[in-house]
Scaffold this active site. Sequence first.
Site, PDB file in Angstrom:
ATOM      1  CB  SER A  57      -6.859   2.363  -0.369  1.00 58.33           C
ATOM      2  OG  SER A  57      -5.584   2.591   0.137  1.00 58.33           O
TER       3      SER A  57
ATOM      4  CG  HIS B 255     -11.922   9.930   2.230  1.00 57.74           C
ATOM      5  ND1 HIS B 255     -12.374   8.699   2.632  1.00 57.74           N
ATOM      6  CD2 HIS B 255     -10.577   9.895   2.371  1.00 57.74           C
ATOM      7  CE1 HIS B 255     -11.352   7.946   3.002  1.00 57.74           C
ATOM      8  NE2 HIS B 255     -10.249   8.650   2.852  1.00 57.74           N
TER       9      HIS B 255
ATOM     10  CG  ASP C  77      -1.369   4.538   2.431  1.00 58.52           C
ATOM     11  OD1 ASP C  77      -1.240   5.460   1.609  1.00 58.52           O
ATOM     12  OD2 ASP C  77      -2.344   4.427   3.192  1.00 58.52           O
TER      13      ASP C  77
ATOM     14  CG  ASP D 288      -2.255   0.656   0.931  1.00 62.85           C
ATOM     15  OD1 ASP D 288      -2.242   1.883   0.699  1.00 62.85           O
ATOM     16  OD2 ASP D 288      -3.283  -0.044   0.928  1.00 62.85           O
TER      17      ASP D 288
ATOM     18  NE  ARG E 208      -4.837   8.948   6.278  1.00 59.48           N
ATOM     19  CZ  ARG E 208      -4.032   8.285   7.105  1.00 59.48           C
ATOM     20  NH1 ARG E 208      -3.375   8.948   8.048  1.00 59.48           N
ATOM     21  NH2 ARG E 208      -3.873   6.985   7.011  1.00 59.48           N
ATOM     22  CG  ASP E 209      -6.804  12.537   1.324  1.00 58.04           C
ATOM     23  OD1 ASP E 209      -5.982  11.616   1.472  1.00 58.04           O
ATOM     24  OD2 ASP E 209      -8.007  12.431   1.614  1.00 58.04           O
TER      25      ASP E 209
ATOM     26  NE  ARG F 282     -11.360   5.564   0.762  1.00 60.37           N
ATOM     27  CZ  ARG F 282     -10.057   5.382   0.701  1.00 60.37           C
ATOM     28  NH1 ARG F 282      -9.345   5.957  -0.251  1.00 60.37           N
ATOM     29  NH2 ARG F 282      -9.452   4.638   1.582  1.00 60.37           N
ATOM     30  CB  ALA F 283     -17.498   3.087   1.043  1.00 53.94           C
ATOM     31  CG  ASP F 284     -12.243   3.658   3.446  1.00 53.20           C
ATOM     32  OD1 ASP F 284     -12.701   4.774   3.102  1.00 53.20           O
ATOM     33  OD2 ASP F 284     -11.019   3.402   3.435  1.00 53.20           O
ATOM     34  NE  ARG F 285      -9.479   6.947   6.442  1.00 57.45           N
ATOM     35  CZ  ARG F 285      -8.761   6.417   7.457  1.00 57.45           C
ATOM     36  NH1 ARG F 285      -9.306   6.318   8.650  1.00 57.45           N
ATOM     37  NH2 ARG F 285      -7.529   5.997   7.258  1.00 57.45           N
TER      38      ARG F 285
ATOM     39  CG  HIS G 140      -2.624   8.363  -1.473  1.00 57.26           C
ATOM     40  ND1 HIS G 140      -3.894   7.907  -1.652  1.00 57.26           N
ATOM     41  CD2 HIS G 140      -2.239   7.923  -0.251  1.00 57.26           C
ATOM     42  CE1 HIS G 140      -4.272   7.220  -0.594  1.00 57.26           C
ATOM     43  NE2 HIS G 140      -3.292   7.222   0.276  1.00 57.26           N
TER      44      HIS G 140
ATOM     45  NE  ARG H  71      -8.629   2.774   6.484  1.00 52.54           N
ATOM     46  CZ  ARG H  71      -7.942   3.389   5.546  1.00 52.54           C
ATOM     47  NH1 ARG H  71      -8.555   4.014   4.564  1.00 52.54           N
ATOM     48  NH2 ARG H  71      -6.624   3.387   5.572  1.00 52.54           N
TER      49      ARG H  71
ATOM     50  CG  ASP I 106      -2.945   0.879  -2.755  1.00 49.35           C
ATOM     51  OD1 ASP I 106      -1.732   1.138  -2.544  1.00 49.35           O
ATOM     52  OD2 ASP I 106      -3.830   1.148  -1.931  1.00 49.35           O
ATOM     53  CG  HIS I 107      -2.368   4.649  -3.595  1.00 47.18           C
ATOM     54  ND1 HIS I 107      -1.575   5.164  -2.596  1.00 47.18           N
ATOM     55  CD2 HIS I 107      -3.335   3.941  -2.966  1.00 47.18           C
ATOM     56  CE1 HIS I 107      -2.076   4.801  -1.416  1.00 47.18           C
ATOM     57  NE2 HIS I 107      -3.135   4.043  -1.610  1.00 47.18           N
TER      58      HIS I 107
ATOM     59  NE  ARG J  32      -8.282  11.711   6.793  1.00 43.96           N
ATOM     60  CZ  ARG J  32      -8.121  11.298   5.549  1.00 43.96           C
ATOM     61  NH1 ARG J  32      -7.861  12.169   4.601  1.00 43.96           N
ATOM     62  NH2 ARG J  32      -8.195  10.028   5.246  1.00 43.96           N
TER      63      ARG J  32
ATOM     64  CE  LYS K 281      -3.623   1.292   4.082  1.00 45.80           C
ATOM     65  NZ  LYS K 281      -4.090   2.386   3.223  1.00 45.80           N
TER      66      LYS K 281
ATOM     67  CG  HIS L  46      -1.528   8.720   4.788  1.00 44.55           C
ATOM     68  ND1 HIS L  46      -1.794   9.620   3.794  1.00 44.55           N
ATOM     69  CD2 HIS L  46      -2.094   7.550   4.397  1.00 44.55           C
ATOM     70  CE1 HIS L  46      -2.493   9.026   2.837  1.00 44.55           C
ATOM     71  NE2 HIS L  46      -2.685   7.769   3.174  1.00 44.55           N
TER      72      HIS L  46
HETATM   73  O1  LIG Z   1      -6.373   6.980   4.867  1.00 47.63           O
HETATM   74  C1  LIG Z   1      -7.197   7.133   3.953  1.00 47.63           C
HETATM   75  O2  LIG Z   1      -8.411   7.144   4.116  1.00 47.63           O
HETATM   76  C2  LIG Z   1      -6.688   7.350   2.541  1.00 47.63           C
HETATM   77  C3  LIG Z   1      -6.222   8.763   2.406  1.00 47.63           C
HETATM   78  O3  LIG Z   1      -7.287   9.651   2.556  1.00 47.63           O
HETATM   79  O4  LIG Z   1      -5.643   6.457   2.284  1.00 47.63           O
HETATM   80  P1  LIG Z   1      -5.927   5.084   1.519  1.00 47.63           P
HETATM   81  O5  LIG Z   1      -6.610   5.451   0.231  1.00 47.63           O
HETATM   82  O6  LIG Z   1      -4.546   4.528   1.274  1.00 47.63           O
HETATM   83  O7  LIG Z   1      -6.737   4.242   2.396  1.00 47.63           O
HETATM   84 MN   LIG Z   2      -3.746   2.527  -0.364  1.00 47.32          MN
HETATM   85 MN   LIG Z   3      -3.372   6.103   2.072  1.00 46.18          MN
END
Ligand SMILES: O=C(O)[C@@H](CO)OP(=O)(O)O
Ligand SMILES: [Mn+2]
Ligand SMILES: [Mn+2]
Length: 558
Positions: free
Chosen positions: A78, A137, A429, A25, A167-168, A285-288, A500, A210, A470-471, A203, A360, A433
């Site tokens: 990611s 996100h 990754d 990652d 972070r971004d 974006r979903a995960d968070r 990233h 997540r 992945d990036h 954040r 992850k 960050h």
């Molecule tokens: O931490 C995250 O949410 C993102 C950066 O905003 O990183 P990644 O896409 O690698 O999960």
């Molecule tokens: Mn990633």
């Molecule tokens: Mn990341």
Amino acid sequence: MDSWKLLPHPKIEKKGQRLAVVVLDGWGEHSPDQFNAIHVAATPTMDSLKQGAPDRWRLIKAHGPAVGLPTEDDMGNSEVGHNALGAGRIYEQGAKLVDSAIASGKIFQGEGFKYIKEAFPNGTLHLIGLLSDGGVHSRFDQLQGLLRGSAANGAKKIRVHILTDGRDVLDGSSVGFVEQLEKDLQDLRNQGVDALIASGGGRMYVTMDRYENDWNVVKRGWDAQVLGEAPNRFRSALEALHKLKAENPKKVNDQYYPPFVIVDESGKAVGPIRDGDAVVTFNFRADRMIMAAKAFEYEDFNKFDRVRFPRIRYAGMLQYDGELKLPKHYLVSPPQIERTSGEYFVHNGIRTFACSETVKFGHVTFFWNGNRSGLFSEALEEYIEIPSDQGISFNQKPRMKAKEIGEKARDAILSGKFDVVRVNLPNGDMVGHTGDIKATITACEAADSAVKMILNAVQQVGGIYIVTADHGNAEDMVKRSKTGEPINDANGNVQILTSHTCWPVPVAVGGPGLAKTIRFRKDLPGAGIANVAATTMNLLGFEAPEDYEPSLIEVADG
Ligand SMILES: O=C(O)[C@@H](CO)OP(=O)(O)O
Ligand SMILES: [Mn+2]
Ligand SMILES: [Mn+2]
């Protein structure tokens, strides 16, 4: 005919190859200098793979349109990265889908918006999300579009609950975003809309946890946003950012601002969420956002004491989990990612093991499988999550769980129970960050050692490996000018890049099970990580489905 059946590859025999799929990652390729943590780190395993260029090591794209993002300036992430890796095709992603929906105005005519609009005559509209133009996100201009459109569609009272980024985007940039937001809200007030910032926090400390790593993060957000309670109370968000940073400059940064609420002159919170209100989480974006979405939506909920569960109309910018149908209401339909490589594999009897640590874990399972929770097949698949360290910034423990992931993968390969062993190694990754270059170097070394452990196991069983990322992230830790020179801040220090990057990522194939004649094609110079899925299918002796991005490999004559 069973449409799930993959045809045998005409030249690569299916003979029970064991395949390790390793995703590093945040591991891109960039020119070697002191701000390239991967270059500075001792990474003998990844270096040795590079020796295989051009036949067995090459670079592929992991940003922009190659992963379904709007422009070449959009760094990878990611979600889109693992979607592309697992699905083998490029889907228009959330950022782009929301752009189109706002540009055409369709977002305001859809079911989701109509649903929240019902609350406008008597309730407040709350907008909760990440305040930056990072595009991973959320995006600031999309929030602006939503604010304008909501006002035009009858919202009379709007409260924005901000999550600062860093972070971004560059650390410290949150001040500029809040200044702009305050101007936008003033414009709305001039038009008679009662629009204010109501609460905030960083954040990584508020709301955006997540994979259930730490519910306290979501609780802090809930307390501030819903209950109007936080240890820090200020008259304005700008005051909050300045004072909280001044109080604790070492610990507080954009990612980690403690929660705060904005209060009126009598000390009362200006925007708790109440019965009859509408709430939109504006991250696409979903995960968070999944954890917060559960707190807002689920009647039965025991992850923390919500104290009060307001009767609200809640919508996500997108639906965050198609399987759980979470949330039920959303403003823009998510990409419909189907027929992913993982699903093909179970239909073709391939046994898969997937593993990462918590931070992850969903990347290498949920995102990999097209934003789908759970296993495709209990009989053929096993997913293992190694608990991540909680409550720390990962520069404090940069090796993270790389060794544990490596061991689990090794054991899975040696067990003979799996055809594919897939892992994500988070170090480059997650530590990248933090912007801590020294720790990121250690992180890269830990990831490299884990790769070694996995490749050794592949060697032992006569298997095959494909190693990729992945990036980018750790390969470039500094903000640069257009000509590539590091940029200094006002104090003469280099501006650390926590985000990233847009750099390409490596992909390498090898292992004793790989026929000598197999090599990377030379006619796909613009290939990206979406080309990896077809490649893995070929490596296992299958042809890929026709609509998959082409495989990276070919079989040379002789
Ligand atoms: O931490 C995250 O949410 C993102 C950066 O905003 O990183 P990644 O896409 O690698 O999960
Ligand atoms: Mn990633
Ligand atoms: Mn990341």
